[in-house]
Design a protein around this motif. Structure first.
Motif, short mmCIF file in Angstrom:
data_model
loop_
_atom_site.label_atom_id
_atom_site.label_comp_id
_atom_site.label_asym_id
_atom_site.label_seq_id
_atom_site.Cartn_x
_atom_site.Cartn_y
_atom_site.Cartn_z
N TYR A 197 -2.25 19.41 -37.87
CA TYR A 197 -2.90 20.93 -37.68
C TYR A 197 -1.50 21.60 -37.67
O TYR A 197 -0.58 21.47 -37.00
CB TYR A 197 -3.66 20.85 -36.61
N ASN A 238 -5.13 27.78 -28.80
CA ASN A 238 -6.03 27.84 -27.76
C ASN A 238 -6.07 26.74 -26.89
O ASN A 238 -6.90 26.74 -26.08
CB ASN A 238 -7.24 28.57 -28.42
N GLN A 250 -11.90 19.78 -35.82
CA GLN A 250 -11.82 20.26 -34.59
C GLN A 250 -12.58 19.93 -33.29
O GLN A 250 -12.33 19.58 -32.37
CB GLN A 250 -11.24 21.76 -34.40
N GLU A 251 -13.94 20.00 -33.85
CA GLU A 251 -14.74 19.54 -32.85
C GLU A 251 -14.84 18.38 -32.52
O GLU A 251 -14.74 17.88 -31.10
CB GLU A 251 -16.17 19.96 -33.42
N SER A 294 -0.57 27.30 -35.49
CA SER A 294 -1.54 28.34 -34.95
C SER A 294 -2.90 27.89 -34.95
O SER A 294 -3.71 28.51 -33.94
CB SER A 294 -1.61 29.26 -36.15
N GLU A 295 -3.19 26.66 -35.15
CA GLU A 295 -4.58 26.01 -35.00
C GLU A 295 -4.71 25.41 -33.38
O GLU A 295 -5.88 25.16 -33.13
CB GLU A 295 -4.96 25.04 -35.97
N SER A 322 -13.64 26.58 -38.07
CA SER A 322 -13.79 25.49 -36.86
C SER A 322 -12.67 26.05 -36.00
O SER A 322 -11.47 26.67 -36.38
CB SER A 322 -13.67 24.05 -37.21
N SER A 323 -12.60 25.54 -34.79
CA SER A 323 -11.42 25.71 -33.86
C SER A 323 -11.50 24.57 -32.75
O SER A 323 -12.88 24.19 -32.44
CB SER A 323 -11.23 27.17 -33.33
N ARG A 362 -14.15 25.30 -29.27
CA ARG A 362 -15.02 26.41 -29.55
C ARG A 362 -16.28 26.39 -29.02
O ARG A 362 -16.81 25.34 -28.68
CB ARG A 362 -15.30 26.64 -31.35
N SER A 365 -11.85 17.64 -30.18
CA SER A 365 -12.07 18.27 -28.88
C SER A 365 -12.97 17.23 -27.91
O SER A 365 -12.71 17.08 -26.69
CB SER A 365 -12.84 19.64 -28.96
#
Length: 282
Positions: A165, A172, A124-125, A168-169, A83-84, A87, A128
């Motif tokens: 987190y 973006n 993450q979703e 690096s996570e 996940s990110s 995304r 977001s």
């Protein structure tokens, strides 16, 4: 001193098939023989943790009454938790510009808004989604707007609940969102970033196997089920999509993964209104 390399236990074709059958029965996961090396690698970790030497002994354990808890842990180890943040950004652009403004108007008039992140992995979703909504309406805590985030894997849900987190996570995520919603923090010896309580407070995390009963009350205005059903076989997918339709409010939205489509065989009322985006009529 020289240390001889330790060889992992061998997994027979029969062992693999038993594990694959359990994964399909319990969680709808599909593992063809081509995935045997992946299964072997992931289950080996469970054997090492439990001190079990042979796959046959492990299978005897997970098929016994005493091994029910380990059976769930085996399913967790076989699920893919990738996940990110933000995304497939076109979904969040549509959600911010078209979906949420109308839902927000309803909430400001005393209505309720419910969003479901199905298969939320490590969070993450849903975070977001919550950040997108909060950036539009900073007074969300005064409105009846909530996000339900569910996953079959209780271990990743514990990670999601922390809201912590690695640097690096969050790379973006826009600089504005990072500044507004993240603060430097530590988790044990790890350095990272913690999501603001204003965002964490909008989300409820719950363990849920999509193949089992869904205990939620009420309908959802938008459902994000992305890159989840791709791991199921077609018959399981055909059973799931109609259930999502029943859980969606009239005029509600369904967002799916980039390689997922609703089959014409379904006969649902969902209408394709954009790339991997579906909507029910009002």
């Amino acid at each position: 001193m020289y240390q001889p390399k330790q060889h992992s236990p061998d997994m027979s074709e029969t062992d693999f098939q038993v594990i694959a059958d359990i994964a399909h029965q319990d969680a709808g996961l599909v593992f063809t023989p081509e995935k045997a090396s992946l299964v072997r690698s992931r289950i080996n970790r469970r054997l090492r943790k439990l001190g079990i030497k042979r796959f046959s002994d492990y299978i005897a354990f997970i098929t016994s009454q005493q091994g029910e808890g380990e059976r769930k842990s085996m399913i967790y180890s076989l699920t893919t938790n990738i996940s990110s943040f933000f995304r497939e950004p076109h979904h969040f652009d549509l959600f911010a510009n078209k979906v949420f403004p109308k839902l927000l108007s309803n909430a400001r008039n005393g209505g309720r808004v419910r969003i479901w992140s199905a298969g939320c992995s490590s969070g993450q979703e849903p975070y977001s989604i919550a950040m997108t909504m909060h950036s539009i309406a900073p007074d969300l805590s005064n409105l009846d707007v909530k996000v339900l985030a569910t996953d079959i894997d209780a271990d990743v849900l514990e990670i999601a609940k922390t809201g912590f987190y690695h640097p690096s996570e969050i790379e973006n995520i826009s600089a504005g969102y990072q500044k507004e919603y993240f603060s430097p923090s530590t988790n044990g010896t790890q350095k990272g970033y913690l999501i603001d309580q204003r965002i964490r407070g909008l989300i409820s995390f719950r363990e849920l196997n999509l193949l089992h009963d869904w205990p939620m009350n009420g309908l959802f205005d938008a459902i994000f089920c992305r890159n989840v059903v791709i791991y199921f076989d077609e018959s399981t997918q055909l059973r799931l999509w109609p259930r999502f339709e029943k859980a969606t409010a009239p005029g509600g939205w369904l967002f799916v993964g980039h390689s997922e489509r609703l089959s014409e065989k379904l006969g649902t009322s969902f209408q394709n209104v954009g790339p991997t985006t579906y909507r029910l009529p009002n």
